[in-house]
Write a protein that holds these residues in place. Structure first.
Motif, short mmCIF file in Angstrom:
data_model
loop_
_atom_site.label_atom_id
_atom_site.label_comp_id
_atom_site.label_asym_id
_atom_site.label_seq_id
_atom_site.Cartn_x
_atom_site.Cartn_y
_atom_site.Cartn_z
N LEU A 16 -0.84 -0.73 -5.18
CA LEU A 16 -0.29 -0.50 -6.51
C LEU A 16 -0.53 -1.69 -7.42
CD1 LEU A 16 3.13 1.19 -5.62
CD2 LEU A 16 1.21 2.27 -6.82
N ALA A 17 -0.33 -2.90 -6.88
CA ALA A 17 -0.52 -4.11 -7.68
C ALA A 17 -1.96 -4.26 -8.16
CB ALA A 17 -0.10 -5.34 -6.88
N TRP A 18 -2.90 -3.82 -7.32
CA TRP A 18 -4.32 -3.92 -7.69
C TRP A 18 -4.79 -2.70 -8.47
CZ3 TRP A 18 -7.48 -8.05 -7.31
CH2 TRP A 18 -7.06 -9.11 -6.50
N GLY A 19 -3.90 -1.70 -8.64
CA GLY A 19 -4.27 -0.50 -9.39
C GLY A 19 -5.21 0.42 -8.66
N VAL A 20 -5.17 0.40 -7.32
CA VAL A 20 -6.08 1.26 -6.55
C VAL A 20 -5.33 2.32 -5.77
CG1 VAL A 20 -7.83 -0.53 -6.35
CG2 VAL A 20 -6.06 -0.37 -4.60
N ALA A 21 -4.01 2.44 -5.99
CA ALA A 21 -3.24 3.48 -5.31
C ALA A 21 -3.28 4.74 -6.16
CB ALA A 21 -1.80 3.04 -5.10
N ALA A 22 -3.26 5.87 -5.49
CA ALA A 22 -3.27 7.14 -6.19
C ALA A 22 -1.94 7.37 -6.88
CB ALA A 22 -3.55 8.28 -5.21
N LEU A 32 8.38 9.05 -16.45
CA LEU A 32 8.53 8.05 -15.40
C LEU A 32 7.16 7.51 -15.01
CD1 LEU A 32 10.90 6.85 -13.84
CD2 LEU A 32 10.53 8.54 -12.06
N SER A 33 7.11 6.22 -14.70
CA SER A 33 5.85 5.59 -14.30
C SER A 33 6.18 4.36 -13.47
CB SER A 33 5.03 5.18 -15.53
OG SER A 33 5.71 4.15 -16.25
N ILE A 34 5.18 3.86 -12.75
CA ILE A 34 5.35 2.64 -11.97
C ILE A 34 5.77 1.50 -12.90
CG2 ILE A 34 4.11 0.83 -10.73
CD1 ILE A 34 4.72 3.08 -8.93
N GLU A 35 5.11 1.39 -14.05
CA GLU A 35 5.41 0.31 -14.98
C GLU A 35 6.86 0.35 -15.44
OE1 GLU A 35 1.23 1.04 -14.66
OE2 GLU A 35 2.84 2.39 -15.26
N ARG A 36 7.34 1.52 -15.76
CA ARG A 36 8.71 1.64 -16.25
C ARG A 36 9.71 1.34 -15.14
NH1 ARG A 36 11.72 6.95 -18.56
NH2 ARG A 36 13.54 5.89 -19.43
N ILE A 37 9.41 1.76 -13.94
CA ILE A 37 10.30 1.48 -12.80
C ILE A 37 10.38 -0.02 -12.56
CG2 ILE A 37 10.52 1.71 -10.29
CD1 ILE A 37 9.26 4.52 -10.60
N ARG A 71 8.64 8.97 -5.22
CA ARG A 71 7.31 9.53 -5.47
C ARG A 71 6.35 8.45 -5.97
NH1 ARG A 71 7.55 15.13 -5.68
NH2 ARG A 71 9.65 16.04 -5.90
N TYR A 72 6.90 7.37 -6.50
CA TYR A 72 6.09 6.30 -7.06
C TYR A 72 6.11 5.04 -6.20
CZ TYR A 72 6.20 9.14 -11.30
OH TYR A 72 6.07 10.16 -12.20
N VAL A 73 7.28 4.70 -5.66
CA VAL A 73 7.45 3.50 -4.84
C VAL A 73 8.08 3.95 -3.52
CG1 VAL A 73 8.42 1.19 -4.70
CG2 VAL A 73 7.85 2.14 -6.92
N THR A 74 7.39 3.71 -2.43
CA THR A 74 7.82 4.28 -1.16
C THR A 74 8.98 3.55 -0.50
OG1 THR A 74 6.13 2.96 -0.02
CG2 THR A 74 5.53 5.21 -0.68
N MET A 81 8.00 -6.47 -4.21
CA MET A 81 6.68 -7.10 -4.35
C MET A 81 6.11 -6.90 -5.74
SD MET A 81 3.11 -6.47 -2.24
CE MET A 81 3.70 -7.22 -0.73
N LEU A 82 6.26 -5.70 -6.29
CA LEU A 82 5.77 -5.43 -7.64
C LEU A 82 6.59 -6.17 -8.69
CD1 LEU A 82 5.10 -1.61 -7.27
CD2 LEU A 82 3.40 -3.44 -7.32
N MET A 83 7.89 -6.30 -8.45
CA MET A 83 8.74 -7.09 -9.35
C MET A 83 8.30 -8.54 -9.37
SD MET A 83 12.48 -5.64 -8.28
CE MET A 83 13.33 -7.01 -9.09
N GLN A 84 8.02 -9.07 -8.19
CA GLN A 84 7.60 -10.46 -8.11
C GLN A 84 6.28 -10.67 -8.84
OE1 GLN A 84 5.06 -12.15 -6.19
NE2 GLN A 84 5.93 -14.20 -5.99
N GLU A 85 5.38 -9.72 -8.68
CA GLU A 85 4.09 -9.79 -9.37
C GLU A 85 4.28 -9.76 -10.88
OE1 GLU A 85 -0.31 -9.43 -9.46
OE2 GLU A 85 1.22 -10.37 -8.21
#
Length: 303
Positions: A16-22, A32-37, A71-74, A81-85
């Motif tokens: 997800l951090a590298w933008g290569v996850a489906a 809803l989106s990964i960014e908003r979460i 559905r977005y973050v398992t 990890m995404l928060m830290q990034e």
């Protein structure tokens, strides 16, 4: 016979951090989106610390069910990890533009400490291995780049970066503890030092603790003294310079002998205090900006 070793599967959060996850194919769309979460989770952590973040608290803040987030973050670990990034961001270009390895590494450390000041909860994120996300690698790369051109080998460069990083994290931890203690008591960090020094005056004797007594009466523990962290970092960098000073090609960078004395000047202390207050106001302004941006995005997504 196929001897090719298959590439290891990327952890979901790293992908997800590298933008290569489906992206999820089902569930709430647009709203809803990964960014908003991640943005919402960062806001919660900024306000209440990392312990305040949970899948349910983020879902509630967004107005969705907890299952919608999965559905977005398992898992919560992936979210952290995404928060830290997101929290660390990217290193400023001024690090690469610094004149010499010494100035560059010092600025890198200062910027690291500033990140901890903006997001203190970052200090609570476990360090679980080699950095694997883009922003983490960008910070590591920036630090290693400051040492390019020195006679140090790659192992030595990484070891030095880790030593400087440890100093920055320690400063961040101490500063956060001071801020939290001051906020709970309704006083300033300087007041904490003043009270602590006054208490030691009653307890410490020259007979029982001669070295502490001498330091105490030199004003070391009071609020008027300079911060010990810049001095400590400078001595670490002195040690690095001394380590390769005799090697061929070592870049000469003299140390300012008046720096420590200058930091004790009243006007310098006042300026440092004003800077800390300005940084605090900047953090608060950035938080309000994030909240306004999140609210605006939320309104637009519902149109």
């Amino acid at each position: 016979m196929n001897d090719v070793t298959p590439e290891p599967e990327l952890p979901h959060a790293v992908a997800l951090a590298w933008g290569v996850a489906a992206n999820p194919q089902r569930g709430p769309k647009r709203e809803l989106s990964i960014e908003r979460i991640v943005d919402t989770a960062v806001d919660i952590a900024d306000a209440g610390g990392l312990s305040a973040v949970s899948m349910s608290s983020v879902a509630a803040a967004l107005g969705f069910t907890t299952m919608s987030l999965y559905r977005y973050v398992t898992a919560k670990d992936d979210l952290v990890m995404l928060m830290q990034e997101r929290g660390i961001g990217v290193p400023p270009e001024t690090i690469a533009e610094a004149s010499g390895w010494r100035a560059g590494l010092s600025l890198w450390a200062a910027e690291q400490t500033a990140v901890y000041g903006r997001h203190p909860w970052l200090l609570d994120v476990p360090i679980a291995g080699t950095p694997a996300t883009p922003n983490n690698l960008a910070w590591l790369d920036a630090a290693l780049q400051t040492l390019a051109g020195t006679p140090l080998d790659q192992h030595e460069r990484l070891s030095i970066v880790l030593a400087v990083m440890a100093q920055s994290r320690w400063e961040g931890l101490v500063s956060r503890s001071y801020e939290e203690a001051a906020r709970q008591a309704g006083i300033t960090p300087d007041d904490i030092d003043a009270r602590g020094s006054a208490m030691l005056e009653q307890l410490v004797t020259a007979e029982e603790f001669p070295a502490v007594y001498e330091a105490l009466h030199a004003g070391v523990f009071g609020p008027a003294g300079p911060s010990p962290f810049p001095f400590g970092l400078a001595r670490i960098i002195d040690g690095v310079e001394g380590y390769f000073a005799g090697r061929k090609g070592a870049p000469p960078e003299p140390v300012d002998p008046l720096l420590d004395r200058a930091e004790r000047e009243p006007k310098v202390r006042e300026a440092a205090k004003a800077r800390r207050e300005a940084e605090k106001q900047l953090r608060e302004a950035r938080k309000r900006e994030r909240q306004a941006l999140a609210a605006a995005r939320d309104r637009l997504s519902r149109k």
